[in-house]
Design an enzyme around this catalytic site. Structure first.
Site, PDB file in Angstrom:
ATOM      1  CG  HIS A  12       9.986  45.478  37.369  1.00 41.64           C
ATOM      2  ND1 HIS A  12       9.922  44.153  37.721  1.00 41.64           N
ATOM      3  CD2 HIS A  12       8.781  45.794  36.851  1.00 41.64           C
ATOM      4  CE1 HIS A  12       8.721  43.694  37.440  1.00 41.64           C
ATOM      5  NE2 HIS A  12       8.017  44.663  36.908  1.00 41.64           N
ATOM      6  NE  ARG A  13      15.284  51.529  38.085  1.00 45.14           N
ATOM      7  CZ  ARG A  13      15.313  52.599  37.303  1.00 45.14           C
ATOM      8  NH1 ARG A  13      14.280  52.916  36.567  1.00 45.14           N
ATOM      9  NH2 ARG A  13      16.390  53.343  37.247  1.00 45.14           N
TER      10      ARG A  13
END
Length: 130
Positions: A12-13
């Site tokens: 997600h990052r």
């Protein structure tokens, strides 16, 4: 030279995917292609279909690709990409993100086939830290 299994890290990052990529690549000795697909196309937290597809294309070898997602939508996005691109020879691993990535990269560096790399990554969840 026999092609090695490639690895795609879906997080997600972007920072997480890049950090784990750096660690896994260093631990494997640099011979394995490890590609980070983190964050959204505009730099936010989330997952990107386009980034996952591009990472799969970049990591693809005749030996296949192991994909390690971090959580939630990274799994869903990766499944969607793989469902819509059945020509991509990839396995989605249910493995811890950091430990699985390192073990997968080290195992891939030995020339192990995709099923063995996936199994090693998934078995990483049983390795005790203490």
């Amino acid at each position: 030279m026999t092609p090695l299994v490639g690895i795609v890290l879906v997080s997600h990052r972007a920072e997480i995917a890049l950090g784990v990529r750096s660690l896994a690549t260093e631990m494997a000795g640099g011979g394995v292609t490890v590609v980070a697909a983190g964050g959204t196309d505009d730099g936010r937290t989330g997952t990107s279909y386009a980034r996952v597809l591009a990472a799969l294309d970049h990591a693809a070898t005749d030996a296949g690709v192991l994909v390690l997602p971090d959580l939630g939508s990274s799994v869903l996005t990766t499944r969607l990409v793989l469902d819509e691109h059945p020509d991509i020879h990839a396995v989605l691993a249910d493995a811890p993100f950091v430990e699985g990535a390192v073990v997968a990269a080290v195992t891939a560096a030995t020339g192990a086939p995709l099923p063995a790399v996936a199994r090693a990554a998934e078995e990483a969840r049983t390795i005790s830290k203490f």
